[in-house]
Every structure is written in C-alpha cells, then in structure tokens.
Design a protein around this motif. Sequence first.
Motif, short mmCIF file in Angstrom:
data_model
loop_
_atom_site.label_atom_id
_atom_site.label_comp_id
_atom_site.label_asym_id
_atom_site.label_seq_id
_atom_site.Cartn_x
_atom_site.Cartn_y
_atom_site.Cartn_z
N LEU A 1 -17.24 1.83 -11.92
CA LEU A 1 -18.00 3.02 -11.32
C LEU A 1 -19.33 2.60 -11.25
CD1 LEU A 1 -17.38 6.20 -11.24
CD2 LEU A 1 -18.70 6.40 -13.19
N CYS A 2 -19.66 2.67 -9.82
CA CYS A 2 -21.15 2.21 -9.59
C CYS A 2 -21.41 2.81 -8.12
CB CYS A 2 -20.79 0.54 -9.31
SG CYS A 2 -19.89 0.28 -7.88
N VAL B 1 -2.48 3.24 -3.23
CA VAL B 1 -3.25 3.52 -1.96
C VAL B 1 -4.54 2.27 -2.01
CG1 VAL B 1 -4.94 4.95 -0.72
CG2 VAL B 1 -2.98 5.74 -2.04
N THR B 2 -4.50 1.39 -0.96
CA THR B 2 -5.39 0.41 -0.93
C THR B 2 -6.76 0.95 -0.97
OG1 THR B 2 -3.95 -0.97 0.45
CG2 THR B 2 -6.15 -1.59 0.19
N ASN B 3 -7.19 1.77 -0.14
CA ASN B 3 -8.64 2.41 0.17
C ASN B 3 -8.71 4.03 0.52
OD1 ASN B 3 -11.31 2.74 0.28
ND2 ASN B 3 -11.52 1.61 2.13
N VAL B 4 -9.40 4.73 -0.30
CA VAL B 4 -9.65 6.07 -0.04
C VAL B 4 -11.20 6.11 0.38
CG1 VAL B 4 -10.03 8.50 -1.06
CG2 VAL B 4 -8.00 7.14 -1.70
N CYS B 5 -11.53 6.56 1.55
CA CYS B 5 -12.92 6.50 1.98
C CYS B 5 -13.12 7.59 2.85
CB CYS B 5 -13.05 5.02 2.70
SG CYS B 5 -11.88 5.03 4.05
N GLY B 6 -14.35 7.59 3.63
CA GLY B 6 -14.86 8.95 4.55
C GLY B 6 -14.98 10.09 3.84
N ASP B 7 -14.41 11.09 4.27
CA ASP B 7 -14.54 12.43 3.64
C ASP B 7 -13.03 12.86 3.04
OD1 ASP B 7 -13.38 12.98 6.06
OD2 ASP B 7 -14.99 14.55 6.44
N ALA B 8 -12.33 11.77 2.65
CA ALA B 8 -11.22 12.33 2.06
C ALA B 8 -11.06 13.06 0.73
CB ALA B 8 -10.01 11.01 2.07
N GLU B 9 -10.27 13.85 0.46
CA GLU B 9 -10.41 14.53 -0.70
C GLU B 9 -8.80 14.53 -1.42
OE1 GLU B 9 -10.15 19.18 -2.32
OE2 GLU B 9 -11.67 18.79 -0.76
N ALA C 1 -14.59 2.40 -7.93
CA ALA C 1 -15.32 3.62 -7.18
C ALA C 1 -16.93 3.24 -7.05
CB ALA C 1 -15.06 4.95 -8.20
N CYS C 2 -17.17 3.47 -5.76
CA CYS C 2 -18.29 3.19 -5.55
C CYS C 2 -18.94 4.03 -4.41
CB CYS C 2 -18.81 1.61 -5.26
SG CYS C 2 -17.69 1.30 -3.59
N GLY C 3 -20.24 3.73 -3.88
CA GLY C 3 -20.96 4.57 -2.81
C GLY C 3 -21.05 6.00 -3.53
N ASN D 1 -6.85 1.29 -5.23
CA ASN D 1 -7.40 0.15 -5.39
C ASN D 1 -9.14 0.36 -5.39
OD1 ASN D 1 -7.51 -3.04 -5.68
ND2 ASN D 1 -8.51 -2.98 -3.68
N SER D 2 -9.69 1.13 -4.37
CA SER D 2 -10.94 1.44 -4.08
C SER D 2 -11.22 2.80 -3.58
CB SER D 2 -11.62 0.42 -3.35
OG SER D 2 -11.27 0.55 -2.07
N MET D 3 -12.27 3.49 -4.03
CA MET D 3 -12.87 4.78 -3.59
C MET D 3 -14.14 4.39 -2.98
SD MET D 3 -11.46 7.89 -5.86
CE MET D 3 -12.18 8.96 -4.53
N SER D 4 -14.32 4.65 -1.73
CA SER D 4 -15.95 4.65 -1.40
C SER D 4 -16.41 5.69 -0.22
CB SER D 4 -15.84 3.15 -0.62
OG SER D 4 -14.93 3.17 0.46
#
Length: 279
Positions: free
Chosen positions: A175-176, A120-128, A157-159, A137-140
């Motif tokens: 992790l930031c 997965v390139t990006n997991v974002c928003g309110d995904a679970e 992993a940020c945000g 690649n990134s979680m935000s």
Amino acid sequence: MDFRIVLFENEGYATARGDKGVQDILAAKTESGYIKEGTFPIIITLYQSCWEWWISPKHQKIDFSMFSADSWLDRPLRKNKPIQQRIIAALEDWQKKYLRTNETIKMISSGKHILYHCNVTNVCGDAEIYCFDSVINSMSDHAQAELITGNSLIRYACGNVQIQNLADHSIICELCGNAVVHKMKGISLIRSVYENSHIHNMLDNAHILRLNGNARIGTMGGQTIVDRASGRSGIENVSCGCVVLGYSHDVQIKKIEAGSVVLPLHVDGYYRPTLPFPE
C-alpha cells in the motif's frame, strides 16, 4: 454496498444506491405520474453483511422477517410471497448490471463492479469495485474499493486509491502513494505500508507487517498487530490488547493505553517476542 430496493404500490420496483439514488427515483416517478399522491413506496436496504444475496439471490435463504413492511401491505413481509418475488427480481436485475463472476479481466477503468472469483490485472481510473474471493494485481489512479472481503488479494495499491473496508482474510501486499484504507477488520493483512498512505482504523485481528515512510495509522483497536514501524510513520492511538513489536527513534506514537505492548526496534537484529495473545 448501500443497495436499496424501492417497491411501488402498483407492483413495480426499482433499484438504487443510497439515499440520493432513492430520492432521484422517487422524484422522477412522481414527476411522470407513476407515483400518485397518497401512495407510499417501500424502501428496503440490503446491508454489506448480506452480500451473499447479491451473488446468488435464488440460492441464498433470505430472512425476509428482518425487513419492516409499510402500512399498505396487507400482511407481514415475511409472509407476503408476491413482495418477496419482487425483491428477488430486483436483486437479479442488480446482479445483471454489476456482478462479474469467474472472469479473467485485463483492466477495469470505470463503472461499478461486483467481483466474485475474478482475476483482474489492473483496476484504475475512477472504477468502483466490491471484491469477494478475487485477485487484483494492481489498483491505481482514483480507483475505489468499497469492500474487499473473503479471501481476496490485492498485490499492489498505489496512487490515490481509496479502500473503505478490508475484511475477513483479505490481503494487500503493498500500500503506497496516497492510498487510504479507512477500516481494516477481521483477520485482514497488509504486508507493507509506506510513502504517504494512511489507515484510519485497524480493528479485530488485523495485521500490518511493516509500516514505514510517512505512513500513518489513526487508531488500533481489538487485538491488532504492527510488526515493525520505521521511518517517519505514525500511530495516533494504541488501545488495549494491541501490539507494536518494533519501532525506530523517529516513529511517533501519540497515545498508548494500558494493556498495550510497544517494544523498541533493535538495530543489531530484530527478534519477534512471544505475543501476549494467540496469533
């Protein structure tokens, strides 16, 4: 995953998440007359340690004897083939709704997903997500990971990301932000923790290579290792068997128990000594 199966006396079933999901189902079924007074559905819980059953319920051997049967069953659950078939059918329905296997995915921004052998390139928003042997690649944003396990990798992993459990051989490279890991266990690894990120519990053989900025660890237990702590990072409690291999003058370590190893950071070069237990 807090996954529940509700088995009704009239041969039907439903799947739910947690106690609230079960109560919502029971209330709706009672209101519609599907559940009659004096009948008692069976509530079955599948624990996170049984995740293999969600991935392939037909191919994994289910130990039905671990479930207790309600009084309306005429024989124990481990011998009741019709009930077992309904449990497997419920698992397969759950699988169709949430499981994603062997996929390459650009973005997951909402909903609940079980990832198995995915990239997965990006997991974002309110995904679970529940992540098994997958690469992200990134979680935000406000994305959540209830469980990261197997040989999974999260590069960044940020945000305000929330990760409940980092387990087995899983790795987070960075992790930031305000990201939080509630529990590290198994042989999991975080290479760099910084800014205002927070780890509540490090257990077993979990390992952090670098802790800096305003990052904080709540408790270290088992045989966990922090290779280097710098900046304004903090460690609340270092318990027996844990190692902090280097720390600078502005790092706060509030409690060090007997059997722990804490070594100061040398300015003219960092030398990693022999550990008091095997890596």
